[in-house]
Design an enzyme around this catalytic site. Sequence first.
Site, PDB file in Angstrom:
ATOM      1  N   LYS A  13      22.647  17.658  -5.192  1.00  0.00           N
ATOM      2  CA  LYS A  13      21.779  18.518  -5.813  1.00  0.00           C
ATOM      3  C   LYS A  13      22.594  19.716  -6.638  1.00  0.00           C
ATOM      4  O   LYS A  13      22.365  19.682  -7.687  1.00  0.00           O
ATOM      5  CB  LYS A  13      20.774  19.488  -4.813  1.00  0.00           C
ATOM      6  CG  LYS A  13      20.069  18.626  -4.126  1.00  0.00           C
ATOM      7  CD  LYS A  13      19.032  19.784  -3.149  1.00  0.00           C
ATOM      8  CE  LYS A  13      19.756  20.398  -2.172  1.00  0.00           C
ATOM      9  NZ  LYS A  13      20.282  19.774  -1.045  1.00  0.00           N
ATOM     10  N   ARG A  88      12.897  25.480   0.691  1.00  0.00           N
ATOM     11  CA  ARG A  88      13.304  24.352   1.772  1.00  0.00           C
ATOM     12  C   ARG A  88      12.210  24.652   2.940  1.00  0.00           C
ATOM     13  O   ARG A  88      12.412  23.679   3.885  1.00  0.00           O
ATOM     14  CB  ARG A  88      14.552  25.044   2.342  1.00  0.00           C
ATOM     15  CG  ARG A  88      15.790  24.317   2.165  1.00  0.00           C
ATOM     16  CD  ARG A  88      17.014  25.004   2.682  1.00  0.00           C
ATOM     17  NE  ARG A  88      17.948  24.398   2.842  1.00  0.00           N
ATOM     18  CZ  ARG A  88      19.187  24.259   1.992  1.00  0.00           C
ATOM     19  NH1 ARG A  88      18.955  24.843   0.606  1.00  0.00           N
ATOM     20  NH2 ARG A  88      20.307  23.701   2.240  1.00  0.00           N
ATOM     21  N   ARG A 127      33.793  15.560   1.045  1.00  0.00           N
ATOM     22  CA  ARG A 127      33.853  16.864   0.385  1.00  0.00           C
ATOM     23  C   ARG A 127      34.840  17.794   1.144  1.00  0.00           C
ATOM     24  O   ARG A 127      35.687  18.495   0.333  1.00  0.00           O
ATOM     25  CB  ARG A 127      32.458  17.331   0.314  1.00  0.00           C
ATOM     26  CG  ARG A 127      32.288  18.829  -0.554  1.00  0.00           C
ATOM     27  CD  ARG A 127      30.943  19.106  -0.745  1.00  0.00           C
ATOM     28  NE  ARG A 127      30.063  19.478   0.148  1.00  0.00           N
ATOM     29  CZ  ARG A 127      29.096  19.927   0.173  1.00  0.00           C
ATOM     30  NH1 ARG A 127      28.257  19.579  -0.983  1.00  0.00           N
ATOM     31  NH2 ARG A 127      28.222  20.546   0.880  1.00  0.00           N
ATOM     32  N   ARG A 139      33.754  24.892   3.120  1.00  0.00           N
ATOM     33  CA  ARG A 139      32.678  25.791   3.781  1.00  0.00           C
ATOM     34  C   ARG A 139      32.499  25.833   5.095  1.00  0.00           C
ATOM     35  O   ARG A 139      32.751  24.808   5.571  1.00  0.00           O
ATOM     36  CB  ARG A 139      31.377  25.158   3.000  1.00  0.00           C
ATOM     37  CG  ARG A 139      30.993  25.798   1.863  1.00  0.00           C
ATOM     38  CD  ARG A 139      29.710  24.818   1.008  1.00  0.00           C
ATOM     39  NE  ARG A 139      28.709  24.514   1.827  1.00  0.00           N
ATOM     40  CZ  ARG A 139      27.516  24.183   1.581  1.00  0.00           C
ATOM     41  NH1 ARG A 139      27.448  23.860   0.451  1.00  0.00           N
ATOM     42  NH2 ARG A 139      26.551  24.135   2.440  1.00  0.00           N
ATOM     43  N   ARG A 150      21.947  20.956   9.940  1.00  0.00           N
ATOM     44  CA  ARG A 150      21.190  21.059   8.744  1.00  0.00           C
ATOM     45  C   ARG A 150      20.604  19.785   8.075  1.00  0.00           C
ATOM     46  O   ARG A 150      19.334  20.121   7.532  1.00  0.00           O
ATOM     47  CB  ARG A 150      22.460  21.067   7.231  1.00  0.00           C
ATOM     48  CG  ARG A 150      23.046  22.615   7.306  1.00  0.00           C
ATOM     49  CD  ARG A 150      24.440  22.620   6.789  1.00  0.00           C
ATOM     50  NE  ARG A 150      24.739  21.826   5.471  1.00  0.00           N
ATOM     51  CZ  ARG A 150      25.856  21.702   5.071  1.00  0.00           C
ATOM     52  NH1 ARG A 150      26.972  21.733   5.767  1.00  0.00           N
ATOM     53  NH2 ARG A 150      25.802  21.073   3.825  1.00  0.00           N
TER      54      ARG A 150
HETATM   55  N1  LIG Z   1      15.893  27.982   0.685  1.00  0.00           N
HETATM   56  C1  LIG Z   1      16.657  28.500   1.716  1.00  0.00           C
HETATM   57  N2  LIG Z   1      16.108  28.559   3.004  1.00  0.00           N
HETATM   58  C2  LIG Z   1      16.786  29.180   3.972  1.00  0.00           C
HETATM   59  N3  LIG Z   1      18.156  28.859   4.005  1.00  0.00           N
HETATM   60  C3  LIG Z   1      18.842  28.619   3.070  1.00  0.00           C
HETATM   61  C4  LIG Z   1      18.002  28.284   1.783  1.00  0.00           C
HETATM   62  N4  LIG Z   1      18.994  28.079   0.843  1.00  0.00           N
HETATM   63  C5  LIG Z   1      20.214  27.977   1.306  1.00  0.00           C
HETATM   64  N5  LIG Z   1      19.868  28.299   2.639  1.00  0.00           N
HETATM   65  C6  LIG Z   1      21.065  28.537   3.891  1.00  0.00           C
HETATM   66  O1  LIG Z   1      22.430  28.260   2.974  1.00  0.00           O
HETATM   67  C7  LIG Z   1      22.940  27.285   3.530  1.00  0.00           C
HETATM   68  C8  LIG Z   1      23.653  26.386   2.624  1.00  0.00           C
HETATM   69  O2  LIG Z   1      22.794  25.991   1.581  1.00  0.00           O
HETATM   70  P1  LIG Z   1      23.230  24.938   0.527  1.00  0.00           P
HETATM   71  O3  LIG Z   1      24.304  25.359  -0.211  1.00  0.00           O
HETATM   72  O4  LIG Z   1      21.878  24.578  -0.438  1.00  0.00           O
HETATM   73  O5  LIG Z   1      23.569  23.666   1.455  1.00  0.00           O
HETATM   74  P2  LIG Z   1      23.254  21.961   1.591  1.00  0.00           P
HETATM   75  O6  LIG Z   1      24.513  21.568   1.156  1.00  0.00           O
HETATM   76  O7  LIG Z   1      23.008  22.131   2.740  1.00  0.00           O
HETATM   77  O8  LIG Z   1      22.162  21.684   0.536  1.00  0.00           O
HETATM   78  C9  LIG Z   1      21.889  26.447   4.387  1.00  0.00           C
HETATM   79  O9  LIG Z   1      22.254  25.582   5.287  1.00  0.00           O
HETATM   80  C10 LIG Z   1      20.919  27.672   4.720  1.00  0.00           C
HETATM   81  O10 LIG Z   1      21.507  28.303   6.009  1.00  0.00           O
END
Ligand SMILES: Nc1ncnc2c1ncn2[C@@H]1O[C@H](COP(=O)(O)OP(=O)(O)O)[C@@H](O)[C@H]1O
Length: 200
Positions: A13, A88, A127, A139, A150
């Site tokens: 994404k 989410r 990654r 990360r 996740r």
């Molecule tokens: N919309 C959201 N609602 C709740 N938590 C979120 C949201 N966006 C991000 N997070 C938090 O940030 C973390 C990393 O998000 P993101 O960078 O989108 O990771 P991923 O690679 O899992 O898609 C998530 O695991 C969560 O803890």
Amino acid sequence: MKLILLGPPGAGKGTQAEALARRKGLIQLSTGDMLRAAVKAGTEIGQKAEAVMKSGGLVSDEIVIGIIAERIGQPDCANGFILDGFPRTLKQAEALDQLLISRHTGLDQVIELKVDDTALLSRIENRARETVAAGGTVRADDNAEALKTRLWAYYRETAPLIGYYFAQGKLRQVDGMASISEVAQQIDALLEGGEKMSQN
Ligand SMILES: Nc1ncnc2c1ncn2[C@@H]1O[C@H](COP(=O)(O)OP(=O)(O)O)[C@@H](O)[C@H]1O
């Protein structure tokens, strides 16, 4: 144009949202990036979010809805945006609909990146490995344990959004297993189709 990119962690994404934002002159809104910035800056939100992010769990709806509500009200978002990592949960999706309705607008398309579950773990491990090789910082949540959390959060909380947007007639799907450029082409084709439809 107002778009959502939907898919499990590691689906690509972020990569696609960034490239698409550049191609179309749209703003990329990644709640993950915003939250990581808040953690780094040590803000109150960052302090609240840090531990749950590290474990791979979801930050509270209240926090992320607040962040997005504030951000999409800013002038640079008026022409459109690509949401990556938000919504989410169903609660976040409903809050977003309400926010957009109150601004007399709505989503154009929700693009789901479909990927093979078993490929996700190795993608994320790669990654992390590539980042280390490049001398970068991995990360905090790119490890097997947090990834499982996740993925679990994705299937339990986020996957129901596929049905939610399908019912709204907004859902489109692309093959997220294709190469980065092929996925980008599939997305462009969907957007061109959507523009033609809205002209008719
Ligand atoms: N919309 C959201 N609602 C709740 N938590 C979120 C949201 N966006 C991000 N997070 C938090 O940030 C973390 C990393 O998000 P993101 O960078 O989108 O990771 P991923 O690679 O899992 O898609 C998530 O695991 C969560 O803890």
